[in-house]
Design an enzyme around this catalytic site. Structure first.
Site, PDB file in Angstrom:
ATOM      1  N   LYS A 153      46.746 -10.726 -46.950  1.00  6.85           N
ATOM      2  CA  LYS A 153      45.298 -10.272 -46.709  1.00  6.85           C
ATOM      3  C   LYS A 153      44.783  -8.890 -47.045  1.00  6.85           C
ATOM      4  CE  LYS A 153      47.245  -7.339 -42.816  1.00  6.85           C
ATOM      5  NZ  LYS A 153      46.402  -6.200 -41.396  1.00  6.85           N
ATOM      6  N   LYS A 179      43.272  -2.004 -46.730  1.00  7.31           N
ATOM      7  CA  LYS A 179      43.197  -0.831 -46.812  1.00  7.31           C
ATOM      8  C   LYS A 179      44.585  -0.208 -47.721  1.00  7.31           C
ATOM      9  CE  LYS A 179      41.114  -0.171 -42.540  1.00  7.31           C
ATOM     10  NZ  LYS A 179      41.641   0.360 -41.135  1.00  7.31           N
ATOM     11  N   LYS A 186      54.719  -3.185 -41.939  1.00  2.00           N
ATOM     12  CA  LYS A 186      54.382  -2.254 -41.914  1.00  2.00           C
ATOM     13  C   LYS A 186      56.340  -1.323 -42.566  1.00  2.00           C
ATOM     14  CE  LYS A 186      49.924  -1.872 -39.971  1.00  2.00           C
ATOM     15  NZ  LYS A 186      48.665  -0.714 -39.441  1.00  2.00           N
TER      16      LYS A 186
END
Ligand code: TYM
Length: 343
Positions: A205, A208, A121
């Site tokens: 993956k 969102k 992230k």
């Protein structure tokens, strides 16, 4: 379910959570929610909307409460039943933040430095990320252990965080010489739905945060949008093979077959046997029909729940009270174990 740690002999409890940081997608449904629903008949289940985790990255204060209601609607529409399971927003139960602090003093910096999700992230900007994002897995351990959660149904991407939760529980039990206090929570990562990949790139993956909306199927997508996204999904010019091994090196094919299997409740091998030799001109429409048939009713129900926000608020408030009643005494015991002053 198998028994957890050797030492812990308390009751089994299922705990899991989802962040209210955007619309839920098919990966969240197949990796988590679908299993939650199956577990609630035979187990004591607590399902949390983890808004404290969501604010580790910027969330618009004008939208956060509605995002929370939106996730609650998704839980309810997927079949999570407030008469059987506790559903509540994390920030309403203070035990989470309190226990997270105690766990901050148990967890080691080296353990957090190994967390791959933070690295993914943060990318090259780790110095500019919030301290909360770095500390996120410690709060996750506190979520589970404030309820003495023994089983945690999640997607594959949460595996490392669950290992950290176990390490924290074990170190707490050991440091304070209370070997039976916390269970070592077991991840429940099940079946072909545990790792749903992007429809545009089978090596990432479904997420969102992917900038391409075509990469995912949202729980709010209409039947037409679902069909279009599946039609456009990346595949190849080959046909559906006979065996799972033959999907090696064809991640997009494996993903579409995995989605079909997870939605239909079949094994991947069963799906292959049914479609062997067919091209994607046949397989994709079948997958689109199946997806619409399974997700359409959920989308419709979600709309109905969202049209009654007072009802959602009532369920969340009652859930928060019930959650508080379980977690507060557990964290009070932690305070005693750690030796804090009290009258
Ligand atoms: P979150 O909000 O990212 O995702 C919610 C759940 O969906 C699963 N999931 C997937 N499963 C299969 N394929 C995918 N592409 C996919 N994407 C997401 C996730 O594994 C998860 O089960 N850290 C957690 C939330 C959390 C939590 C907890 C979970 C906070 N505290 C305590 C369990 C226990 C998260 O960010 O999930």
């Amino acid at each position: 379910m198998s028994h957890t740690a050797v030492e812990y002999s308390g009751p089994e409890r299922v705990f899991s959570g989802v962040q209210p940081s955007g619309d839920l997608h098919l990966g969240n449904y197949l990796g988590a929610l679908k299993n939650w629903v199956e577990l609630q008949d035979a187990h004591d289940c607590v399902y949390c909307i983890v808004d404290l985790h969501a604010v580790t990255v910027w969330q618009d204060p004008k939208k956060l409460a509605d995002q929370t209601r939106n996730i609650a609607a998704a839980f309810l529409a997927s079949g999570v039943d407030p008469a059987k399971s506790i559903i509540y927003p994390q920030s309403r139960v203070k035990a989470h933040t309190e226990l997270a602090w105690y766990f901050n003093c148990v967890a080691r910096v080296g353990w957090l430095n190994r967390m791959t999700q933070f690295k993914d992230k943060a990318g090259k900007n780790s110095e500019k990320m919030s301290v909360g994002l770095y500390d996120y897995p410690v709060l996750q351990a506190a979520d589970i252990l404030a309820f003495k959660g023994t089983h945690v149904p999640v997607g594959e991407d949460q595996k490392q965080h669950l290992e950290l939760s176990r390490d924290i529980a074990a170190k707490f039990n050991n440091d304070f010489d209370v070997p039976a206090f916390f269970p070592l929570p077991e991840p429940l990562i099940q079946g072909p739905g545990a790792r749903i990949m992007s429809l545009r790139d089978g090596s990432n993956k479904m997420s969102k945060s992917d900038p391409s909306d075509n990469s995912r199927i949202n729980l709010t997508d209409s039947a037409d949008v679902i069909a279009k996204k599946i039609r456009k999904a990346k595949s190849d010019a080959g046909v559906i093979p006979e065996s799972i091994e033959e999907m090696d090196g064809r991640p997009e094919v494996a993903n579409l077959v995995g989605i079909y299997a997870a939605l239909s409740g079949q094994s991947q091998q069963d799906v292959l046997s049914e479609y062997v030799g067919q091209g994607f001109g046949v397989f994709k429409p079948a997958l689109a029909d199946l997806t619409v048939a399974k997700m359409g009713p959920i989308t419709e129900l979600m709309k109905r729940y969202l049209a009654a926000p007072d009802e959602i608020d009532r369920i969340l408030a009652a859930g928060a009270d019930a959650a508080d009643q379980i977690a507060t005494p557990i964290v009070d015991d932690v305070r005693d174990i750690m030796g804090f002053w009290k009258v």
